[in-house]
Motif scaffolding. Structure first.
Motif, PDB file in Angstrom:
ATOM      1  N   TYR A 196       0.834  -1.208   0.000  1.00 16.05           N
ATOM      2  CA  TYR A 196       0.000   0.000   0.000  1.00 16.05           C
ATOM      3  C   TYR A 196       0.868   1.258   0.000  1.00 16.05           C
ATOM      4  CZ  TYR A 196      -3.385   3.472   1.610  1.00 16.05           C
ATOM      5  OH  TYR A 196      -4.164   4.593   1.736  1.00 16.05           O
ATOM      6  N   THR A 197       1.948   1.267   0.830  1.00 14.59           N
ATOM      7  CA  THR A 197       2.841   2.430   0.873  1.00 14.59           C
ATOM      8  C   THR A 197       3.526   2.642  -0.467  1.00 14.59           C
ATOM      9  OG1 THR A 197       3.248   1.928   3.206  1.00 14.59           O
ATOM     10  CG2 THR A 197       4.733   3.488   2.148  1.00 14.59           C
ATOM     11  N   VAL A 198       3.999   1.569  -1.081  1.00 12.70           N
ATOM     12  CA  VAL A 198       4.660   1.687  -2.381  1.00 12.70           C
ATOM     13  C   VAL A 198       3.672   2.180  -3.436  1.00 12.70           C
ATOM     14  CG1 VAL A 198       5.780   0.368  -4.213  1.00 12.70           C
ATOM     15  CG2 VAL A 198       6.407  -0.035  -1.822  1.00 12.70           C
ATOM     16  N   LEU A 199       2.439   1.704  -3.384  1.00 10.98           N
ATOM     17  CA  LEU A 199       1.430   2.157  -4.351  1.00 10.98           C
ATOM     18  C   LEU A 199       1.196   3.652  -4.227  1.00 10.98           C
ATOM     19  CD1 LEU A 199      -0.797   1.615  -6.451  1.00 10.98           C
ATOM     20  CD2 LEU A 199      -2.352   1.123  -4.544  1.00 10.98           C
ATOM     21  N   LYS A 200       1.077   4.162  -3.005  1.00  7.70           N
ATOM     22  CA  LYS A 200       0.859   5.585  -2.818  1.00  7.70           C
ATOM     23  C   LYS A 200       2.069   6.405  -3.258  1.00  7.70           C
ATOM     24  CE  LYS A 200      -3.303   5.482  -1.364  1.00  7.70           C
ATOM     25  NZ  LYS A 200      -4.358   6.029  -2.240  1.00  7.70           N
ATOM     26  N   GLU A 220      -6.408   3.342  -7.213  1.00 13.54           N
ATOM     27  CA  GLU A 220      -7.211   2.750  -6.149  1.00 13.54           C
ATOM     28  C   GLU A 220      -6.512   1.507  -5.587  1.00 13.54           C
ATOM     29  OE1 GLU A 220     -10.377   3.195  -3.677  1.00 13.54           O
ATOM     30  OE2 GLU A 220      -9.891   4.454  -5.400  1.00 13.54           O
ATOM     31  N   PRO A 221      -6.354   1.411  -4.243  1.00 15.76           N
ATOM     32  CA  PRO A 221      -5.666   0.254  -3.643  1.00 15.76           C
ATOM     33  C   PRO A 221      -6.590  -0.951  -3.489  1.00 15.76           C
ATOM     34  CG  PRO A 221      -6.214   1.836  -1.942  1.00 15.76           C
ATOM     35  CD  PRO A 221      -6.666   2.444  -3.237  1.00 15.76           C
ATOM     36  N   THR A 222      -6.961  -1.539  -4.586  1.00 19.60           N
ATOM     37  CA  THR A 222      -7.805  -2.734  -4.529  1.00 19.60           C
ATOM     38  C   THR A 222      -6.970  -3.942  -4.136  1.00 19.60           C
ATOM     39  OG1 THR A 222      -7.427  -3.221  -6.862  1.00 19.60           O
ATOM     40  CG2 THR A 222      -9.281  -1.769  -6.325  1.00 19.60           C
ATOM     41  N   PRO A 223      -7.587  -5.001  -3.632  1.00 20.66           N
ATOM     42  CA  PRO A 223      -6.818  -6.205  -3.268  1.00 20.66           C
ATOM     43  C   PRO A 223      -6.040  -6.784  -4.437  1.00 20.66           C
ATOM     44  CG  PRO A 223      -9.018  -6.294  -2.311  1.00 20.66           C
ATOM     45  CD  PRO A 223      -9.007  -5.111  -3.213  1.00 20.66           C
ATOM     46  N   GLU A 224      -6.600  -6.730  -5.631  1.00 16.91           N
ATOM     47  CA  GLU A 224      -5.886  -7.253  -6.792  1.00 16.91           C
ATOM     48  C   GLU A 224      -4.637  -6.436  -7.088  1.00 16.91           C
ATOM     49  OE1 GLU A 224      -9.054  -6.443  -6.722  1.00 16.91           O
ATOM     50  OE2 GLU A 224     -10.023  -8.434  -6.679  1.00 16.91           O
ATOM     51  N   ILE A 256      10.518   1.897  -5.288  1.00 16.28           N
ATOM     52  CA  ILE A 256       9.812   3.079  -5.798  1.00 16.28           C
ATOM     53  C   ILE A 256      10.208   3.384  -7.240  1.00 16.28           C
ATOM     54  CG2 ILE A 256       9.289   5.512  -5.391  1.00 16.28           C
ATOM     55  CD1 ILE A 256       8.306   3.572  -3.218  1.00 16.28           C
ATOM     56  N   SER A 257      11.516   3.520  -7.477  1.00 19.43           N
ATOM     57  CA  SER A 257      11.978   3.907  -8.813  1.00 19.43           C
ATOM     58  C   SER A 257      12.232   2.706  -9.722  1.00 19.43           C
ATOM     59  CB  SER A 257      13.259   4.738  -8.703  1.00 19.43           C
ATOM     60  OG  SER A 257      14.326   3.948  -8.182  1.00 19.43           O
ATOM     61  N   GLY A 258      12.491   1.541  -9.148  1.00 19.58           N
ATOM     62  CA  GLY A 258      12.807   0.362  -9.940  1.00 19.58           C
ATOM     63  C   GLY A 258      14.251   0.279 -10.376  1.00 19.58           C
ATOM     64  N   GLY A 259      15.076   1.283 -10.048  1.00 20.71           N
ATOM     65  CA  GLY A 259      16.481   1.277 -10.434  1.00 20.71           C
ATOM     66  C   GLY A 259      17.333   0.505  -9.452  1.00 20.71           C
ATOM     67  N   ASP A 260      18.587   0.229  -9.839  1.00 17.77           N
ATOM     68  CA  ASP A 260      19.522  -0.463  -8.960  1.00 17.77           C
ATOM     69  C   ASP A 260      19.831   0.397  -7.738  1.00 17.77           C
ATOM     70  OD1 ASP A 260      19.630  -2.649 -10.603  1.00 17.77           O
ATOM     71  OD2 ASP A 260      21.391  -1.937 -11.727  1.00 17.77           O
ATOM     72  N   GLN A 287       9.077   3.652   2.865  1.00 17.24           N
ATOM     73  CA  GLN A 287       9.249   2.223   3.122  1.00 17.24           C
ATOM     74  C   GLN A 287       9.900   1.513   1.930  1.00 17.24           C
ATOM     75  OE1 GLN A 287       5.710   0.369   4.625  1.00 17.24           O
ATOM     76  NE2 GLN A 287       5.736   1.566   6.516  1.00 17.24           N
ATOM     77  N   ASP A 288      10.885   2.194   1.345  1.00 18.58           N
ATOM     78  CA  ASP A 288      11.669   1.609   0.258  1.00 18.58           C
ATOM     79  C   ASP A 288      12.793   0.801   0.895  1.00 18.58           C
ATOM     80  OD1 ASP A 288      12.886   0.949  -2.074  1.00 18.58           O
ATOM     81  OD2 ASP A 288      13.132   2.991  -2.818  1.00 18.58           O
ATOM     82  N   LEU A 289      12.496  -0.430   1.276  1.00 17.76           N
ATOM     83  CA  LEU A 289      13.404  -1.214   2.112  1.00 17.76           C
ATOM     84  C   LEU A 289      14.775  -1.457   1.504  1.00 17.76           C
ATOM     85  CD1 LEU A 289      11.251  -3.886   3.951  1.00 17.76           C
ATOM     86  CD2 LEU A 289      11.976  -1.632   4.672  1.00 17.76           C
TER      87      LEU A 289
END
Length: 600
Positions: free
Chosen positions: A35-39, A46-50, A86-90, A275-277
């Protein structure tokens, strides 16, 4: 040999525990990381379960926290820190770029700190070289005020005045060496003031040692004696210098925010909030490794500077009994601070008057008003109850923990390095995750790290005090460990550590203020001093008194703490101590009498 292996294993366990704790941050907060990453990626989606399930599959976190941790650790073994959620980069290139920016800023800030410390100690060095110190002990309320200034406030003032109004240096961005000057000043000046105060506290003891008296009797120049006095005192401060190195690298979050610097502290904070671990864990691991390197370097440097005297037990004590400093200044500062708090408590800190917004100081409002027309004297006075009492309680607990843990350096040294590697902001987030948000969160976060410099100082002083001649002589007379600790070591070490704790009392208040400035501390309408600085900072150019009022209160607290610390001196007690000092004075006198025959 086994002790070194055990210490290394303890250090590895702490580092792994810290990184794993950071990796569990989303689950500790009971929030869905998907949910945090989606926001963070797309706030309008919309944060649907799917959708959340799809994000979990993309991130590889559908297997739970243990699966995420094991995958990350396995990647680190192969030199792969993963991809940002978040960014998808290395992650690794981004963290290394942020680390390089922070290391450059730290190096320049450390240079500023060393120069500042040198200026603070210049008078003591000059008087000691001329043998005119007498009973003088470190003074200087100006250095106390400088140490009490919030880094983010200094950064804001430098950016506004020097960068924007005067245009002498760039105030925003990170594009070259000249962009490092203002943030390095903001970081280095308060740090240098603390180091300078600690060094100035040790120098009189060094100039009073037998070697200094004998060197002067044999005709050595004052400059040479001053250099050797510096060499004698610096090893005791090197552990704290190592802590400053790490703190200036990862703990400069507020300054990096003000100057828009893409440093490691700011990167770690943004990753923690989002929360970008992978980014958060890689940044934390980099700080832990830096702390280990800094600690190792300071220990090697301390051994080289001290020489074989540390091993042979041939040092003299830097913390001899001395008369306490006069009590006029702390009384004066205390009365002024008490008057400010008293007059402020008699006013209403929440009364609004929008027709009196940002009014200059006057008879009705001695400190002026803020952006909502509230009386600043009232808010400073009521905020003192929260700030001063909380800072004093945290400092007392940190002093007790620091001294106790400093007595067992094999356990505390790796713990100090690990704790110091975590920026206070990240500690606040971890505390919030475990204990929840509330008024106690900033106190728990600051208290979790405030003991580390005092423990490092205690261990360093104990190491040198155990190598002194009077300890060796007392052992030869049959004294046991308990007797040595109670009657010799603790009476010599506790007073300087207590003065150090008093010196850091404003720093504890500043840490609370920094959390308030970043929105992690007290919340409106609380009059806590850090929140006052944060609320009024946008109006600093138009209404500087709105920022100067709480800043002046912090500076007054620093002056009070340091001047009061001057009265905390070890008094001459005990016949054995007086006898050993008499023998030492007699040996020095004999050396001075024999010196003319050896000169030339």
């Amino acid at each position: 040999m086994w002790q070194r292996v055990a210490a290394l294993a303890w250090r590895v366990v702490l580092a792994v525990g810290l990184v794993c704790g950071v990796g569990l941050l989303p689950w500790l907060t009971s929030t869905d990381p998907a949910y945090t990453v989606l926001k963070a990626r797309s706030a309008e989606r919309e944060p649907t379960p799917e959708v959340l399930a799809d994000i979990r599959r993309q991130l590889g976190i559908d297997g739970g926290p243990l699966h995420v941790l094991s995958g990350w650790l396995g990647g680190m073994v192969r030199g792969d820190a993963g991809q940002s959620w978040i960014s998808g980069g290395d992650v690794l290139p981004d963290v290394l770029r942020a680390l390089s920016a922070s290391l450059l800023l730290m190096a320049v800030a450390l240079l500023v700190a060393v120069l500042t410390a040198g200026l603070i100690c210049a008078r003591t060095l000059r008087l000691g070289a001329r043998r005119r110190l007498g009973g003088r002990r470190g003074g200087g309320s100006a250095s106390a005020v400088l140490a009490s200034l919030p880094e983010f406030l200094v950064a804001s003032v430098l950016a506004t005045v020097v960068g924007v109004q005067l245009g002498w240096l760039p105030a925003l961005g990170w594009y070259g060496p000249q962009w490092t000057v203002l943030p390095a000043l903001a970081l280095g000046l308060p740090a240098g003031a603390v180091l300078g105060r600690l060094l100035d506290d040790l120098l009189p003891g060094a100039f009073g040692e037998p070697w200094a008296l004998a060197a002067a009797a044999r005709g050595l120049t004052g400059r040479s004696i001053a250099r050797q006095a510096l060499r004698r005192c610096v090893p005791a401060l090197l552990p704290n210098l190592g802590l400053f190195v790490v703190g200036l690298t990862g703990g400069a979050v507020a300054v990096e925010q003000v100057f828009d610097i893409p440093g490691l502290g700011r990167t770690t904070l943004q990753a923690a909030l989002a929360q970008d671990l992978p980014v958060l864990q890689a940044g934390t691991l980099a700080l832990v490794l830096l702390a280990a390197l800094a600690t190792g370097a300071t220990r090697v440097a301390a051994r080289l500077l001290t020489g074989p005297a540390l091993r042979d037990g041939a040092l003299s004590s830097l913390h001899r009994p001395a008369p306490p400093a006069g009590g006029l200044l702390p009384l004066l500062y205390g009365l002024v601070l008490l008057a400010v708090v008293g007059f402020g408590l008699a006013r209403d800190p929440l009364a609004l008057d929008t027709g009196q917004r940002l009014r200059a100081p006057s008879v009705d409002h001695p400190f002026g008003t803020d952006a909502l027309g509230r009386d600043l004297l009232a808010r400073v006075g009521h905020g003192a109850l929260d700030t001063l009492l909380l800072a004093a309680a945290i400092s007392a607990a940190a002093l007790l923990a620091g001294v106790l843990l400093g007595l067992v350096p094999r356990i505390s040294a790796p713990l100090v390095d690990t704790v110091n590697a975590v920026p206070p902001v990240l500690v606040a987030l971890l505390v919030t995750a475990v204990a929840g948000s509330g008024a106690a969160t900033p106190a728990l976060a600051v208290g979790a790290v405030a003991w580390a410099p005092l423990a490092a100082h205690t261990s360093s002083l104990l190491r040198q005090e155990r190598a002194t001649l009077h300890i060796t002589a007392t052992k030869g007379l049959g004294a046991g460990r308990v007797h040595l600790l109670r009657h010799e070591l603790l009476p010599a070490v506790v007073p300087p550590v207590l003065r150090h704790a008093l010196l850091r009392l404003p720093g504890v208040a500043l840490a609370l203020a920094s959390l308030g400035f970043l929105g992690l501390g007290a919340q409106p309408p609380s009059p806590e001093w850090g929140l006052l600085l944060a609320e009024n900072q946008p109006y600093a150019e138009r209404a500087p008194w709105a920022v100067l009022a709480p800043a002046a209160a912090l500076a007054l607290l620093g002056a009070l703490a340091v001047s009061a610390a001057g009265g905390l001196r070890r008094r001459p007690t005990g016949p054995s101590r007086r006898k050993s000092e008499a023998v030492e004075r007699r040996s020095v006198a004999e050396t001075e009498q024999e010196a003319p025959a050896g000169v030339g």
